[in-house]
Structures are given as C-alpha cells and as structure tokens.
Design an enzyme around this catalytic site. Structure first.
Site, PDB file in Angstrom:
ATOM      1  N   ASP A 147       1.483  -1.148  -0.516  1.00 35.51           N
ATOM      2  CA  ASP A 147      -0.037   0.149  -0.144  1.00 35.51           C
ATOM      3  C   ASP A 147       1.041   1.157  -0.132  1.00 35.51           C
ATOM      4  O   ASP A 147       2.267   0.868   0.733  1.00 35.51           O
ATOM      5  CB  ASP A 147      -1.050   0.242   1.024  1.00 35.51           C
ATOM      6  CG  ASP A 147      -2.309   0.563   1.316  1.00 35.51           C
ATOM      7  OD1 ASP A 147      -2.610   1.200  -0.102  1.00 35.51           O
ATOM      8  OD2 ASP A 147      -2.751   1.418   1.852  1.00 35.51           O
ATOM      9  N   HIS A 187      -7.790   8.922   4.650  1.00 40.75           N
ATOM     10  CA  HIS A 187      -7.081   8.217   5.867  1.00 40.75           C
ATOM     11  C   HIS A 187      -7.702   8.644   6.754  1.00 40.75           C
ATOM     12  O   HIS A 187      -7.704   9.410   7.358  1.00 40.75           O
ATOM     13  CB  HIS A 187      -6.305   8.240   5.275  1.00 40.75           C
ATOM     14  CG  HIS A 187      -5.634   7.829   4.565  1.00 40.75           C
ATOM     15  ND1 HIS A 187      -4.470   7.817   3.819  1.00 40.75           N
ATOM     16  CD2 HIS A 187      -6.167   6.361   3.418  1.00 40.75           C
ATOM     17  CE1 HIS A 187      -4.216   7.203   2.161  1.00 40.75           C
ATOM     18  NE2 HIS A 187      -5.213   6.328   2.493  1.00 40.75           N
ATOM     19  N   GLY A 232     -11.567   4.234   2.971  1.00 35.55           N
ATOM     20  CA  GLY A 232     -13.118   3.855   3.690  1.00 35.55           C
ATOM     21  C   GLY A 232     -13.405   3.583   5.469  1.00 35.55           C
ATOM     22  O   GLY A 232     -14.733   2.869   4.816  1.00 35.55           O
TER      23      GLY A 232
END
Length: 286
Positions: A82, A179, A209
């Site tokens: 990531d 984030h 998310g």
C-alpha cells in the site's frame, strides 16, 4: 484458487459490481485472522501491507509469513504493497513476491508522476505483478505517509491521460475521502467514479473506507469501486480488543497470552467477515 494476481480478483469484482476488502495487516495475528475470515466467508481478499509494516517486520519475514499462511488456502488472495512513494521499497517487495504495489507519486507533478509510474508498471510486469496508481493525494496521514491538507482533484482529462499512458491496473481517485477516522460525515463526489469508469473502464480503489456508511459503500461499489481499502478500522479493532482483554485480565490478575491472542483473533475475524458481507464479496470465491 489460492494466491492469484490482483487483476484476477478485481476483474470479476469490477464486472459484477461487488467490492473486495483490501485490509492492511500489522502482524502475524491480523494476517492469519483476515485470511481465516476469507475462508469462513468464501470471499476473495486483498491483504495489504504498509511501508511501515514492511520495515518493522522485514520483507523477508513478512513474505515468509504470507507463504506459510496461504499454503493450501482455498479462496483467491493477493498481497499488495500500500501507498509506497519509494521506488527501492517497491523493487524489494516485487522481488520478494508481492503480487501488487501502489506507487504513490501523488505529491509529484503529474508529468513526473506519470513518467515514473510507466517505469514501475514495466518493472512490475516483469514480476507478473499489478500496479495501482494515483495522481491526487488522499487526505490524511497513514503510517507516516500522506498529508492532512485537502486533496486537490485533477480534471477528468488529466486522469484519463494518466490512465491511458501508464496502463495501471487500478486507479485511486480523490473523491472527498480521507485516511484515518472521519471527524464528520464525508461528502463524497461519487459521480467522479462513474465518470472515470464510463470513460475508461478500470477498477477503482476506494481509499479511506473506514468510517463510511453502508449506503456510501454500496453506492460507490455499484459505480466501480472494486477494491475497498480498510486500515484504520483494523487498527482500532486490534488495539481496542487488546485493551479490553488486558483491562479485564488486570482486574482478575490472570495473565494468559494464548487467551489474549484467541480473543483478539476472533474480533479481527468478525470485522473482516462483516466487511466481506457488506461489500458483497462473501460467497464469491466458489
């Protein structure tokens, strides 16, 4: 099934409009637990590692954990690096065996970002790996990478030029997401996802998310967000579960590490499983 390319997992998700959880793990327990959830829910899964986690554990040890825990697994899984702005870390992980990387050059001018992303895509193809790209920073700092400044969106034409030039496998646009934990309900530009997918049908990665509503998740997934990143929710579940167990242990003055590990594992499995159900990936591994 077992370990498969990221593109294989996302192709079906994108075509059939369900989302695959891309969960950032932090150690062996969380890695084993999210894999167990995928088996339990018969769901594909993207396991993500941050640069910080790679450096903390070591790419060799981390990849050995991955190969050991996925040996004989019966659901499709893939290992993704990531938000990585450092080319040398990308090369290190590709050589170890990561299936996918996010080259995060979003703080560079678009032209330079594009030039370097083309190079990373070529490098990754040599290892049979996929590349996620982005041209806009996602608001918020995660594991020391990012900025709290609001992300600036590029025009659709700029995004499409980036996609056509780099040929990345996944694209992560800024749509008002962030984030970390949201301090208030985010206002998302969902139409931007639809516009991108209509003009260039590529799976979209939804970052930030943790904290979105079920309705927001379902809407964005229906528009083409096939990869749904979850990091903060995992970290919070892991640490709060540890805290709750240890607080109770202190009250009882009973110290049993295996019981702690079992309790935290179950909480992480419950979190991951609930996401698989919500995103529509549960039952899709058959």
């Amino acid at each position: 099934m077992a370990v498969v390319p990221l593109t294989e997992i996302l192709s079906a998700a994108f075509d059939e409009r369900y989302g695959v959880p891309a969960i950032n793990v932090v150690n062996d327990l969380t890695l084993e637990a999210v894999l167990a959830a995928a088996v339990e829910k018969s769901s594909p899964l993207i396991v993500q590692t941050s640069v910080k986690t790679v450096r903390t554990i070591g790419s060799d040890v981390l990849y050995a954990m991955w190969t050991s825990m996925t040996a004989g697994i019966e659901v499709p899984v893939t290992l993704h690096l990531d938000h990585c702005p450092e080319r040398e870390v990308i090369t290190e992980c590709l050589r170890q065996g990561w299936n996918s990387v996010l080259f995060d050059a979003s703080r560079l001018p678009v032209a330079e970002n594009m030039r370097q992303t083309v190079e990373v895509v070529a490098e990754a193809r040599g290892f049979g790996a996929a590349v996620e790209g982005e041209i806009e920073s996602i608001t918020g700092v995660e594991d020391g990478i990012g900025s709290d400044s609001a992300a600036e969106q590029q025009d659709l034409a700029v995004a499409l030029d980036f996609l056509r030039t780099t040929r990345v496998d996944v694209f992560a646009p800024a749509i008002g997401n962030a984030h970390g934990s949201y301090k208030k309900a985010p206002v998302l530009d969902a139409q931007r996802v639809s516009d991108l997918v209509a003009a260039y049908p590529v799976p979209i990665a939804l970052h930030g998310g943790s904290g979105l509503s079920d309705e927001q998740f379902r809407d964005l997934i229906s528009r083409g967000c096939a990869k749904v990143n979850i990091s903060t929710a995992l970290k919070e579940t892991f640490m709060k579960s540890n805290l709750a167990f240890l607080t109770a242990a202190a009250e009882r003055q009973k110290w049993d590490p295996p019981s702690l590990f079992r309790s935290v594992r179950e909480d992480v499995i419950d979190l991951a499983g609930s996401l698989m159900t919500l995103f529509g990936s549960a039952g899709r591994a058959g």
